[in-house]
Scaffold this motif. Structure first.
Motif, PDB file in Angstrom:
ATOM      1  N   LEU A 339       0.368   0.650   3.727  1.00 49.40           N
ATOM      2  CA  LEU A 339      -1.168   1.324   3.472  1.00 49.40           C
ATOM      3  C   LEU A 339      -2.122   0.773   4.345  1.00 49.40           C
ATOM      4  CD1 LEU A 339      -0.344   2.470  -0.160  1.00 49.40           C
ATOM      5  CD2 LEU A 339      -0.961   3.709   1.383  1.00 49.40           C
ATOM      6  N   ILE A 340      -2.012  -0.569   4.265  1.00 48.03           N
ATOM      7  CA  ILE A 340      -3.225  -1.315   4.570  1.00 48.03           C
ATOM      8  C   ILE A 340      -2.681  -1.515   6.173  1.00 48.03           C
ATOM      9  CG2 ILE A 340      -4.211  -3.691   5.442  1.00 48.03           C
ATOM     10  CD1 ILE A 340      -3.324  -4.217   1.925  1.00 48.03           C
ATOM     11  N   SER A 341      -1.835  -1.513   6.809  1.00 48.06           N
ATOM     12  CA  SER A 341      -1.780  -1.813   8.168  1.00 48.06           C
ATOM     13  C   SER A 341      -1.164  -0.797   9.171  1.00 48.06           C
ATOM     14  CB  SER A 341      -0.841  -2.788   8.166  1.00 48.06           C
ATOM     15  OG  SER A 341      -1.213  -3.876   7.624  1.00 48.06           O
ATOM     16  N   ASN A 342      -0.240  -0.046   7.994  1.00 50.44           N
ATOM     17  CA  ASN A 342       0.786   1.011   8.880  1.00 50.44           C
ATOM     18  C   ASN A 342      -0.399   2.976   8.592  1.00 50.44           C
ATOM     19  OD1 ASN A 342       2.219  -0.405   9.442  1.00 50.44           O
ATOM     20  ND2 ASN A 342       3.662   0.256   8.026  1.00 50.44           N
ATOM     21  N   VAL A 343      -1.424   2.968   8.727  1.00 49.09           N
ATOM     22  CA  VAL A 343      -2.489   4.357   8.040  1.00 49.09           C
ATOM     23  C   VAL A 343      -3.013   4.297   9.755  1.00 49.09           C
ATOM     24  CG1 VAL A 343      -1.742   4.867   6.131  1.00 49.09           C
ATOM     25  CG2 VAL A 343      -3.783   2.922   6.921  1.00 49.09           C
ATOM     26  N   VAL A 344      -3.474   5.443  10.104  1.00 47.49           N
ATOM     27  CA  VAL A 344      -4.272   5.984  11.105  1.00 47.49           C
ATOM     28  C   VAL A 344      -5.860   5.019  10.094  1.00 47.49           C
ATOM     29  CG1 VAL A 344      -6.113   7.508  11.986  1.00 47.49           C
ATOM     30  CG2 VAL A 344      -3.599   8.042  11.788  1.00 47.49           C
ATOM     31  N   ASP A 345      -6.306   5.233   9.259  1.00 46.36           N
ATOM     32  CA  ASP A 345      -7.177   4.452   8.424  1.00 46.36           C
ATOM     33  C   ASP A 345      -7.146   3.363   7.648  1.00 46.36           C
ATOM     34  OD1 ASP A 345      -9.945   3.975   7.524  1.00 46.36           O
ATOM     35  OD2 ASP A 345     -10.235   6.399   6.867  1.00 46.36           O
ATOM     36  N   PRO A 346      -7.314   2.132   8.261  1.00 49.04           N
ATOM     37  CA  PRO A 346      -6.500   1.522   7.302  1.00 49.04           C
ATOM     38  C   PRO A 346      -7.398   1.007   6.287  1.00 49.04           C
ATOM     39  CG  PRO A 346      -7.550   0.316   9.382  1.00 49.04           C
ATOM     40  CD  PRO A 346      -7.827   2.006   9.397  1.00 49.04           C
ATOM     41  N   VAL A 347      -8.645   1.458   6.510  1.00 51.36           N
ATOM     42  CA  VAL A 347     -10.182   1.789   4.947  1.00 51.36           C
ATOM     43  C   VAL A 347      -9.075   1.835   3.764  1.00 51.36           C
ATOM     44  CG1 VAL A 347     -12.337   2.356   4.504  1.00 51.36           C
ATOM     45  CG2 VAL A 347     -11.620   0.777   7.102  1.00 51.36           C
ATOM     46  N   ARG A 348      -9.293   3.504   4.102  1.00 56.42           N
ATOM     47  CA  ARG A 348      -8.492   4.332   2.871  1.00 56.42           C
ATOM     48  C   ARG A 348      -7.138   3.812   2.413  1.00 56.42           C
ATOM     49  NH1 ARG A 348     -12.339   5.001   2.981  1.00 56.42           N
ATOM     50  NH2 ARG A 348     -13.633   7.297   3.700  1.00 56.42           N
ATOM     51  N   GLY A 349      -6.338   3.065   3.312  1.00 51.67           N
ATOM     52  CA  GLY A 349      -4.986   2.357   3.456  1.00 51.67           C
ATOM     53  C   GLY A 349      -5.953   1.143   2.788  1.00 51.67           C
ATOM     54  N   ALA A 350      -6.857   0.117   2.711  1.00 51.11           N
ATOM     55  CA  ALA A 350      -7.379  -0.437   1.386  1.00 51.11           C
ATOM     56  C   ALA A 350      -7.169  -0.868   0.104  1.00 51.11           C
ATOM     57  CB  ALA A 350      -7.939  -1.890   2.097  1.00 51.11           C
ATOM     58  N   GLN A 351      -7.928   0.833   0.200  1.00 48.46           N
ATOM     59  CA  GLN A 351      -8.136   1.453  -1.062  1.00 48.46           C
ATOM     60  C   GLN A 351      -7.190   1.091  -1.582  1.00 48.46           C
ATOM     61  OE1 GLN A 351     -11.885   3.966   0.372  1.00 48.46           O
ATOM     62  NE2 GLN A 351     -13.197   2.156  -0.371  1.00 48.46           N
ATOM     63  N   GLU A 352      -6.608   2.373  -1.315  1.00 50.05           N
ATOM     64  CA  GLU A 352      -5.213   2.798  -1.721  1.00 50.05           C
ATOM     65  C   GLU A 352      -4.954   2.269  -2.205  1.00 50.05           C
ATOM     66  OE1 GLU A 352      -3.596   5.538  -3.784  1.00 50.05           O
ATOM     67  OE2 GLU A 352      -4.875   5.392  -2.685  1.00 50.05           O
ATOM     68  N   ALA A 353      -4.938   0.884  -1.425  1.00 52.24           N
ATOM     69  CA  ALA A 353      -3.604  -0.828  -1.664  1.00 52.24           C
ATOM     70  C   ALA A 353      -3.980  -0.766  -3.016  1.00 52.24           C
ATOM     71  CB  ALA A 353      -3.368  -1.112  -1.150  1.00 52.24           C
ATOM     72  N   ALA A 354      -5.499  -0.982  -3.129  1.00 50.24           N
ATOM     73  CA  ALA A 354      -6.076  -1.728  -4.226  1.00 50.24           C
ATOM     74  C   ALA A 354      -6.090  -0.881  -5.501  1.00 50.24           C
ATOM     75  CB  ALA A 354      -7.051  -1.742  -4.268  1.00 50.24           C
ATOM     76  N   SER A 355      -5.735   0.233  -4.481  1.00 49.24           N
ATOM     77  CA  SER A 355      -5.323   1.063  -6.323  1.00 49.24           C
ATOM     78  C   SER A 355      -4.062   1.039  -6.923  1.00 49.24           C
ATOM     79  CB  SER A 355      -5.523   2.539  -5.689  1.00 49.24           C
ATOM     80  OG  SER A 355      -8.069   3.037  -5.515  1.00 49.24           O
ATOM     81  N   GLN A 356      -2.367   0.807  -5.749  1.00 50.29           N
ATOM     82  CA  GLN A 356      -1.714   0.802  -6.325  1.00 50.29           C
ATOM     83  C   GLN A 356      -2.091  -0.386  -6.824  1.00 50.29           C
ATOM     84  OE1 GLN A 356       1.160   2.493  -3.966  1.00 50.29           O
ATOM     85  NE2 GLN A 356       0.087   4.261  -3.494  1.00 50.29           N
ATOM     86  N   GLU A 357      -1.705  -1.034  -7.282  1.00 53.69           N
ATOM     87  CA  GLU A 357      -1.684  -2.567  -7.103  1.00 53.69           C
ATOM     88  C   GLU A 357      -2.667  -2.512  -8.931  1.00 53.69           C
ATOM     89  OE1 GLU A 357      -0.395  -6.701  -7.477  1.00 53.69           O
ATOM     90  OE2 GLU A 357       0.122  -4.552  -6.878  1.00 53.69           O
ATOM     91  N   LEU A 358      -3.973  -1.828  -8.980  1.00 51.18           N
ATOM     92  CA  LEU A 358      -4.327  -2.086 -10.209  1.00 51.18           C
ATOM     93  C   LEU A 358      -3.382  -1.595 -11.307  1.00 51.18           C
ATOM     94  CD1 LEU A 358      -6.257  -2.234 -12.268  1.00 51.18           C
ATOM     95  CD2 LEU A 358      -8.288  -0.289 -11.369  1.00 51.18           C
ATOM     96  N   ALA A 359      -2.783   0.091 -10.840  1.00 53.79           N
ATOM     97  CA  ALA A 359      -1.727   0.699 -11.380  1.00 53.79           C
ATOM     98  C   ALA A 359      -0.411  -0.129 -12.580  1.00 53.79           C
ATOM     99  CB  ALA A 359      -1.782   1.873 -11.260  1.00 53.79           C
ATOM    100  N   SER A 360      -0.232  -0.451 -10.916  1.00 49.48           N
ATOM    101  CA  SER A 360       0.668  -0.966 -11.543  1.00 49.48           C
ATOM    102  C   SER A 360       0.655  -2.480 -12.277  1.00 49.48           C
ATOM    103  CB  SER A 360       1.464  -2.389  -9.915  1.00 49.48           C
ATOM    104  OG  SER A 360       2.599  -2.892 -10.722  1.00 49.48           O
TER     105      SER A 360
END
Length: 492
Positions: A339-360
């Motif tokens: 999510l952080i490094s492999n998406v066109v928008d790394p900003v949204r990727g960083a946010q989504e990664a944080a959301s997934q880590e929180l849910a985990s």
């Protein structure tokens, strides 16, 4: 500045932006679709440019893949240079290189699969790889073969590996072998994958028969795998005089069943995702019943006492087990890396990664017990060791991910901010929000999730250097118009 120079600079900026857009789109598409289902035309469309423009930047799909993967392989190259510069033990250096490459392949599985496909197509086209640098060859742009060849040559100079013909072909063979095992044998630890590959290499290249791969040593990596050895976690079961039979008992399937049952029962009938969830350590009879309900052997008191002489012993090992598995969210970290490094928008990727880590964290039944373990760890040295080790492992995993994020986006941190700082700040941010969310109502959890999004952006926006070279203190001094003579002076 002259007009021609201004125009030239604007053209350079535009070219850099186009290249970055193409690389971002390629990272996303190769990760999502894989090698064979991704065309340069698809990448160009996703980046918002023409196919001709894409080919102006990357003359082949192989070179596009190489440009995507090269930043990820950068730390491997740095480690090889460091090993050669320090004249490291050749066997240690080989094992460390194999382990780090296997870990990268596991962490970036889809991109590594695409790289392997690109390399194989290049090999079919050009046949044998040579040691001569070639920037039109994916095998040299991402120099995995060359890295291993240099380490093997180092072993030859030290008399550990036998002399012979150029090693580049053999280096290609062992690199391909390791990547194949790392990608297709997920049940095998990265340490075992590395050790097996090293054993194969030494069977053909060792200068003398007594050179063993087991002489190599990696800090913090157990000999029997770095992910599943419970004898390193269950200190009460192992005891001070534990032998190999106790180690086997620690990793016995019945031992894991007892611990899993204790983990599930400890969060109560409400489940791990309930705000009203409490922690209550079950009795051994309750554990037996839970195991039996799941269709497994219920166990008995004798078998239980063989592992834990008292309930307190079991409780301490259960707390250690909870801390251990809480920090083994390997799938979560793997998704975050993409999510952080492999998406066109790394900003949204960083946010989504944080959301997934929180849910985990919130969905993991071990979370509450691991918090309890941390709270009482100061009273029990063995528990402190486990919680500290788990935290260190999780921290290192995220450090690697953030290093890759910076590398693929060609970013630097501000002066005075290290990659360790960034990992620690983001870790305490996510875990702090998770702590608040554990007892929050569902609507409050959503608000906290959105707050986490803002916090992650604030951390990245402040710590990433936009090119001004200012430290965090200097940024604030400038924005708050603090006079130079007053800077650094504490308030009375």
């Amino acid at each position: 500045m002259s007009k021609s120079k201004a125009v030239r600079s604007a053209g350079e900026v535009k070219r850099e932006r186009t290249r970055a857009a193409l690389l971002g789109a390629a990272r996303a598409l190769f990760t999502e679709r894989g090698w064979h289902r991704t065309r340069i035309e698809d990448v160009a469309a996703a980046a918002g440019v023409s196919t001709a423009t894409a080919y102006n930047h990357f003359t082949s799909k192989q070179l596009l893949m190489a440009a995507v993967y090269r930043p990820l392989a950068g730390p491997l190259s740095t480690a090889v240079e460091l090993a050669l510069g320090n004249d490291s033990d050749p066997i240690d250096a080989l094992l460390r290189h194999f382990q780090e490459l296997a870990a990268l392949a596991r962490r970036r599985r889809r991109l590594t699969e695409s790289l392997v496909a690109a390399i194989h197509e290049q090999t079919i086209k050009d046949r044998q790889v040579t040691a001569e640098p070639d920037e039109t060859d994916v095998r040299h742009v991402v120099p995995l073969y060359t890295m291993l060849a240099r380490l093997m040559e180092h072993g030859q100079r030290r008399g550990v590996l036998r002399s012979g013909p150029p090693v580049i072909t053999e280096a290609a063979f062992y690199t391909d072998t390791l990547l194949h095992h790392a990608l297709h044998l997920p049940e095998q630890s990265t340490h075992d994958t590395a050790l097996n590959t090293l054993s194969q290499l030494l069977s053909r290249w060792a200068a003398t028969p007594d050179i063993s791969p087991h002489r190599a040593f990696l800090d913090g990596v157990p000999d029997h795998g770095d992910e599943e050895d419970l004898s390193r976690v269950l200190h009460r079961l192992m005891r001070q005089d534990a032998d190999a039979s106790r180690r086997a008992l620690a990793n016995d399937v019945v031992t894991r069943q007892y611990l899993e049952a204790g983990l599930r029962l400890s969060v109560g009938e409400h489940g791990a995702d309930s705000p009203s969830c409490c922690v209550e350590v079950p009795s051994q009879n309750d554990i037996f019943k839970q195991v039996k309900q799941e269709g497994q052997a219920a166990g008995d008191e004798q078998a239980f006492r063989q592992r834990w002489p008292s309930r307190d012993d079991f409780v301490l090992d259960l707390l250690a087990y909870a801390s251990w598995i809480r920090h083994r969210r390997l799938d979560s970290a793997g998704r975050a890396a993409d999510l952080i490094s492999n998406v066109v928008d790394p900003v949204r990727g960083a946010q989504e990664a944080a959301s997934q880590e929180l849910a985990s964290i919130l969905q993991n039944p071990a979370t509450r017990l691991s918090l309890m373990a941390t709270a009482v760890a100061h009273r029990f040295p063995e528990l402190k060791t486990t919680t500290r080790s788990a935290g260190k492992a999780a921290r290192q995993q995220w450090i690697t991910i953030y290093q890759e994020m910076l590398a693929v986006n060609e970013l630097d941190l501000r002066p005075g901010v290290t990659i360790d700082d960034l990992a620690d700040i983001l870790s305490v941010t996510v875990e702090g929000v998770a702590f608040l969310a554990l007892s929050a109502a569902p609507q409050e959890r959503e608000r906290l999730r959105l707050t986490l999004h803002k916090a992650v952006l604030a951390v990245l926006a402040s710590t990433v250097d936009p090119g001004d070279g200012l430290s965090l203190e200097e940024v604030l001094w400038r924005r708050m118009a603090v006079p130079t003579v007053m800077r650094g002076i504490p308030s009375p």
